[in-house]
Write a protein that holds these residues in place. Structure first.
Motif, PDB file in Angstrom:
ATOM      1  N   PRO A  37       0.850  -1.194   0.000  1.00 51.98           N
ATOM      2  CA  PRO A  37       0.000   0.000   0.000  1.00 51.98           C
ATOM      3  C   PRO A  37       0.888   1.247   0.000  1.00 51.98           C
ATOM      4  N   LEU A  38       0.362   2.302  -0.605  1.00 52.23           N
ATOM      5  CA  LEU A  38       1.154   3.525  -0.825  1.00 52.23           C
ATOM      6  C   LEU A  38       0.756   4.611   0.173  1.00 52.23           C
ATOM      7  N   ILE A  39       1.759   5.277   0.746  1.00 49.36           N
ATOM      8  CA  ILE A  39       1.510   6.451   1.597  1.00 49.36           C
ATOM      9  C   ILE A  39       2.240   7.652   1.014  1.00 49.36           C
ATOM     10  N   LEU A  40       1.486   8.717   0.764  1.00 46.11           N
ATOM     11  CA  LEU A  40       2.048   9.988   0.284  1.00 46.11           C
ATOM     12  C   LEU A  40       2.391  10.826   1.509  1.00 46.11           C
ATOM     13  N   MET A  41       3.650  11.250   1.613  1.00 42.17           N
ATOM     14  CA  MET A  41       4.098  11.959   2.810  1.00 42.17           C
ATOM     15  C   MET A  41       4.465  13.397   2.422  1.00 42.17           C
ATOM     16  N   ALA A  42       3.739  14.358   2.982  1.00 43.50           N
ATOM     17  CA  ALA A  42       3.902  15.749   2.542  1.00 43.50           C
ATOM     18  C   ALA A  42       4.298  16.636   3.712  1.00 43.50           C
ATOM     19  N   HIS A  43       5.160  17.598   3.433  1.00 39.18           N
ATOM     20  CA  HIS A  43       5.617  18.492   4.492  1.00 39.18           C
ATOM     21  C   HIS A  43       5.561  19.940   3.994  1.00 39.18           C
ATOM     22  N   ASN A  44       5.860  20.841   4.904  1.00 38.07           N
ATOM     23  CA  ASN A  44       5.781  22.268   4.589  1.00 38.07           C
ATOM     24  C   ASN A  44       6.988  22.970   5.184  1.00 38.07           C
ATOM     25  N   GLY A  45       6.904  24.282   5.273  1.00 40.94           N
ATOM     26  CA  GLY A  45       7.922  25.070   5.941  1.00 40.94           C
ATOM     27  C   GLY A  45       9.198  25.190   5.137  1.00 40.94           C
ATOM     28  N   GLY A  46       9.118  24.923   3.829  1.00 42.56           N
ATOM     29  CA  GLY A  46      10.305  25.057   3.006  1.00 42.56           C
ATOM     30  C   GLY A  46      11.283  23.911   3.196  1.00 42.56           C
ATOM     31  N   LEU A  47      10.879  22.903   3.976  1.00 38.15           N
ATOM     32  CA  LEU A  47      11.790  21.790   4.265  1.00 38.15           C
ATOM     33  C   LEU A  47      12.091  20.976   3.013  1.00 38.15           C
ATOM     34  N   HIS A  48      13.278  20.415   3.018  1.00 39.06           N
ATOM     35  CA  HIS A  48      13.695  19.516   1.955  1.00 39.06           C
ATOM     36  C   HIS A  48      13.139  18.134   2.241  1.00 39.06           C
ATOM     37  N   ARG A  49      12.785  17.389   1.190  1.00 42.38           N
ATOM     38  CA  ARG A  49      12.304  16.022   1.404  1.00 42.38           C
ATOM     39  C   ARG A  49      13.405  15.137   1.959  1.00 42.38           C
ATOM     40  N   ARG A  50      14.682  15.611   1.912  1.00 45.89           N
ATOM     41  CA  ARG A  50      15.774  14.815   2.496  1.00 45.89           C
ATOM     42  C   ARG A  50      16.080  15.216   3.943  1.00 45.89           C
ATOM     43  N   HIS A  73       7.628  20.143  -2.875  1.00 46.68           N
ATOM     44  CA  HIS A  73       6.599  21.020  -3.428  1.00 46.68           C
ATOM     45  C   HIS A  73       7.256  22.239  -4.071  1.00 46.68           C
ATOM     46  N   PRO A  74       6.515  22.969  -4.902  1.00 46.72           N
ATOM     47  CA  PRO A  74       7.048  24.230  -5.439  1.00 46.72           C
ATOM     48  C   PRO A  74       7.577  25.117  -4.303  1.00 46.72           C
ATOM     49  N   GLY A  75       8.780  25.619  -4.473  1.00 48.83           N
ATOM     50  CA  GLY A  75       9.390  26.481  -3.463  1.00 48.83           C
ATOM     51  C   GLY A  75      10.061  25.727  -2.331  1.00 48.83           C
ATOM     52  N   HIS A  76      10.081  24.394  -2.412  1.00 48.99           N
ATOM     53  CA  HIS A  76      10.681  23.569  -1.357  1.00 48.99           C
ATOM     54  C   HIS A  76      11.895  22.823  -1.895  1.00 48.99           C
ATOM     55  N   GLY A  77      12.771  22.430  -0.965  1.00 47.44           N
ATOM     56  CA  GLY A  77      13.878  21.530  -1.283  1.00 47.44           C
ATOM     57  C   GLY A  77      14.731  22.064  -2.425  1.00 47.44           C
ATOM     58  N   ASP A  78      14.883  21.248  -3.488  1.00 50.40           N
ATOM     59  CA  ASP A  78      15.745  21.625  -4.619  1.00 50.40           C
ATOM     60  C   ASP A  78      15.114  22.673  -5.527  1.00 50.40           C
ATOM     61  N   ARG A  79      13.857  22.996  -5.318  1.00 52.24           N
ATOM     62  CA  ARG A  79      13.140  23.812  -6.309  1.00 52.24           C
ATOM     63  C   ARG A  79      13.292  25.303  -6.002  1.00 52.24           C
ATOM     64  N   PRO A  80      13.286  26.128  -7.060  1.00 50.00           N
ATOM     65  CA  PRO A  80      13.478  27.567  -6.844  1.00 50.00           C
ATOM     66  C   PRO A  80      12.327  28.167  -6.038  1.00 50.00           C
ATOM     67  N   ARG A  81      12.672  29.165  -5.211  1.00 54.52           N
ATOM     68  CA  ARG A  81      11.646  29.909  -4.488  1.00 54.52           C
ATOM     69  C   ARG A  81      11.292  31.151  -5.292  1.00 54.52           C
ATOM     70  N   SER A  82      10.001  31.423  -5.373  1.00 53.65           N
ATOM     71  CA  SER A  82       9.573  32.630  -6.085  1.00 53.65           C
ATOM     72  C   SER A  82       9.866  33.848  -5.216  1.00 53.65           C
TER      73      SER A  82
END
Lengths: 240, 240
Positions: A37-50, A73-82
């Motif tokens: 079974p699959l679990i999608l794990m999502a976070h916030n606060g600009g944190l990196h998934r690593r 997510h957009p603006g998180h981890g490796d992705r550019p922040r607007s």
């Protein structure tokens, strides 16, 4: 979905980095033959998934027999922040230091994030469920605002664990009543960034017949480890 | 402590009725050679210790490797009710039907119960710990008011699961701050007889560094079964 690296960890879990369009992610899968079974794990606060404490949870959960996916997510981890995100984060820090109201700043930061992140999660979900070894049903774990919208929009989500929930955009506060899947709502009792009464009001609002609140003392990052185990048992009741 | 009957149940648990002075009780012990940690299980509302849903919890917990004891408090189960108790219960029913305040009635009913029940529990604890096959440490599960006083008075109580907590005598509300053992506080979100905000305030007041609130929708007797399992895992962390 392109896998860009893979690593077999000492608990038998396979960790694979992937990209899907502009979305970078990681998939952890257990060392077992049966479809997980699959679990999608999502976070916030600009944190990196690593971020180590997120990775520790994902690995533990995968070792219990789940496939676990995280994306930046957009603006998180490796992705550019607007520029707008950078401005909102600076405004937030300044307002918090000054003890000023932060509702509108959170609204401007999290509202657009939900709008952008949920379609990416749905595309990611399509790709993940097409992989061998991953079966339904699907669970969601983590950030409350994205989870509410995803649970309302996506009928494949069968159970969800939400974390915090003091500041949730107005749109998701309204949508909370539409949620009917089993929920585990995790609250840090002294979370300075998530007003307790709002989190309790949100718990009250969820339309689910089965919803459980777990609250522990301490701040936002102080969740005791046994709650990760409780979360896995919650998913075990609904996904396995 | 005199055992008055015994029955071997189909899960291997041995159920023995006992009397100790005026106190009737039941002891459930697991089918194992190792000394079992002890859990004292206390209830209220005039219920008999043989009430089926209480017995089901005791048996399940014993089958997980615990010794579990329940007693009929003064005015409960087989024991005579005083005229004052009968009057207070009649007043309570009338006031609840009329939607009148019930604080003083609860105070007059539960305050004296705590005063009488806690010494009986301590005497029972002495006798139980002298039996072969029962070892420390000791847990407490059930009624909040008796549990608060017992946890404050009795250093042998190492962890406690409290249920409800909307109406707790003033003395125990004050004592809550003195409690420092790990707690699991179980709340029914829509418990008509236990105002939610008071239960949340009580959770906030406990002095314990480790305290966890679990809340589920529904009324007083609607606690989902998985909370019994969660309770056993809580005790497993602290008693085993």
């Amino acid at each position: 979905m392109h896998f860009t690296s893979e690593q077999r960890l000492d608990d038998g879990v396979l960790a694979r980095a992937f990209t899907l369009g502009e979305t970078p992610g990681t998939l952890w899968t257990p060392d077992s033959a049966a479809p997980a079974p699959l679990i999608l794990m999502a976070h916030n606060g600009g944190l990196h998934r690593r971020e180590p404490r997120l990775v520790a949870r994902a690995r533990y959960t995968a070792a219990q027999g789940y496939a676990v996916a995280a994306i930046d997510h957009p603006g998180h981890g490796d992705r550019p922040r607007s520029a707008a995100d950078e401005q909102a984060r600076a405004d937030l820090r300044r307002a918090m230091r000054a003890g000023e109201p932060v509702d509108e700043i959170f609204e401007s930061l999290v509202g657009p994030l939900v709008e952008k992140a949920v379609p990416e999660w749905r595309t990611t979900l399509d790709a993940l469920l097409a992989l061998p070894g991953i079966g339904g049903p699907v669970g969601y774990a983590g950030m409350t605002a994205i989870g509410i919208r995803l649970a309302v929009a996506e009928p494949r989500i069968a159970a969800a664990g939400f974390f915090a929930g003091g500041y949730v955009p107005r749109a998701q506060r309204e949508e909370a009543r539409q949620i009917t899947i089993p929920l585990l709502f995790l609250l840090q009792w002294d979370d300075e960034g998530n007003p307790r009464q709002r989190a309790l009001d949100l718990f009250d609002a969820f339309g689910s017949k089965e919803k459980t609140l777990h609250a522990n003392p301490g701040g936002h990052v102080g969740t005791p480890w046994f709650e990760v185990e409780d979360g896995d048992r919650f998913f075990g009741r609904h996904l396995k």
